[in-house]
Enzyme design. Structure first.
Site, short mmCIF file in Angstrom:
data_model
loop_
_atom_site.label_atom_id
_atom_site.label_comp_id
_atom_site.label_asym_id
_atom_site.label_seq_id
_atom_site.Cartn_x
_atom_site.Cartn_y
_atom_site.Cartn_z
N VAL A 1 1.22 -0.92 -0.11
CA VAL A 1 0.26 0.25 -0.24
C VAL A 1 1.20 1.04 0.20
CG1 VAL A 1 -2.19 -1.24 0.77
CG2 VAL A 1 -0.17 -0.13 2.86
N VAL B 1 3.85 -2.12 5.76
CA VAL B 1 4.03 -2.25 4.18
C VAL B 1 3.63 -3.44 3.28
CG1 VAL B 1 6.61 -1.32 4.98
CG2 VAL B 1 6.44 -3.86 4.55
N GLU B 2 2.76 -4.01 3.54
CA GLU B 2 2.47 -4.97 2.67
C GLU B 2 0.70 -4.21 2.70
OE1 GLU B 2 3.59 -9.23 2.70
OE2 GLU B 2 4.69 -8.45 4.43
N MET B 3 -0.27 -4.98 3.30
CA MET B 3 -2.01 -4.35 2.70
C MET B 3 -1.92 -3.57 3.54
SD MET B 3 -3.25 -8.61 1.91
CE MET B 3 -4.37 -8.13 1.23
N ALA C 1 0.52 -6.22 7.73
CA ALA C 1 1.82 -5.35 7.38
C ALA C 1 1.62 -4.24 7.19
CB ALA C 1 2.82 -6.68 7.27
#
Length: 357
Positions: A85, A127-129, A125
């Protein structure tokens, strides 16, 4: 005796003892054609497929499981490290999801044992979703009536929409993501023309040089049914020139998950199935080509220097591990009638009033 002559002598010994088209059979096995578990119904798999492809399970509505583990290609995203994201990137390369069921642990550091546990992590997370918590994930799902009906149909009418049920469905779908019937599998099954001569020489070299110490079994990652997760020191040979060139020691690997310094620089052995499709390589995604990765692994793990011909033969063999991919149609995702489940940013809410439009 230098490293190259050790490779040559090992290959000669293997050839004399086993014949020019045979290798130690215990190191190599065909990939299973099914990994289904009891309870993996077609309906549960279909629900997991929808969740896998749904970007609304991310904070910005832009990132799904498939974003980083793209089933239209190698099951990864082709980036050195994945983008989540808001354009944020993490520290590690996305492993392939193809054949991930044939692993005793998940993530590069093996910090969780199951596909279900793995599916929980990226959702929250940053830096992920990027979701604030699993409650927010479930809130998104519960806001869509079509999802509620699907969950109730699969898991029963009582408290059906839970994070445990969501990841159970995703894992059921991921257990269908296997790629059997590669040229190598057909060769093992008796089709001696399934692999070319150069691929067969590469297979023999792969075995004789010691690659099977880590990359054995049906997924070429040391996995066997019921086995515990195994981790390998990487790099072993720290004075290899590849270590500095590709920054192989800044990531401490498994010790980041366990807190045990004896786990420094230990990583899970990745599968080599479909390895030709998952560049760039290694945990940090720093190596752009498979031939360079083969040289690097020989140097850092086996203290061996390969000739150009040997590298070409090994890469040819690895190309024989590309399997048959199942046909996957994109799912239709349930929606709310005329209303988004994504929260509109505050600035955008007042935009029309401020401008008169």
């Amino acid at each position: 005796m230098n490293a190259l002559s050790r490779v040559q002598i090992n290959l000669l010994a293997c050839t004399l003892l086993l014949g020019c088209t045979q290798v130690l059979s215990q190191d190599f096995e065909p990939l299973p054609k099914s990994a289904a578990q009891q309870g993996d119904t077609d309906e549960k798999i279909a629900l997991g497929k929808k969740l896998y492809f749904d970007p609304r399970l991310s904070a910005t509505g832009t990132v799904s499981c498939n974003t980083c583990h793209n089933l239209m290609e190698g099951g990864d995203d082709g980036r050195p490290t994945s983008m989540g994201v808001d354009g944020l990137t993490g520290p590690r390369n996305a492993p392939t999801v193809w054949n991930s069921v044939f692993q005793a642990s998940q993530f590069w550091d093996g910090r969780v044992p199951t596909l279900e546990d793995q599916a929980k992590g990226p959702m929250v997370a940053d830096v992920e979703m990027g979701m604030a918590g699993h409650d927010q994930v479930i809130g998104r799902i519960q806001a869509i009536p079509g999802y509620i009906r699907k969950f109730e149909s699969v898991f029963g009418p009582s408290d059906a929409v839970t994070i445990e049920n969501a990841v159970e469905a995703i894992a059921a779908f991921e257990r269908t993501l296997i790629t059997p019937d590669s040229a190598f599998d057909r060769y093992l099954s008796g089709d001696k023309v399934a692999m070319s001569d150069v691929q067969i020489r590469g297979m023999e070299l792969f075995e004789s040089t010691g690659c099977t110490e880590c990359h054995s079994g049906p997924a070429f990652n040391g996995w066997q049914p019921g086995s515990d997760g195994e981790f390998v020191e990487f790099p072993r040979i720290t004075d290899s020139t590849f270590v500095k060139k590709y920054d192989l020691i800044s990531d401490l690997g498994r010790s980041n998950a366990t807190g045990d310094r004896s786990d420094d620089h230990y990583f899970k052995t990745p599968t080599l199935r479909n390895i030709t499709l998952t560049a760039p390589y290694l945990h940090n995604g720093r190596v752009g080509s498979l031939s360079e990765t083969v040289r690097l692994m020989a140097s850092t793990q086996l203290d061996a220097e390969l000739s150009d011909d040997e590298v070409a033969e090994l890469v040819a063999f690895l190309s024989a591990l590309e399997g048959r991919f199942p046909e996957i149609a994109l799912p239709r995702l349930p929606s709310r009638l005329g209303e988004s489940v994504l929260q509109q940013p505050e600035a955008a809410k007042g935009f029309g009033d401020a401008t008169g439009h």
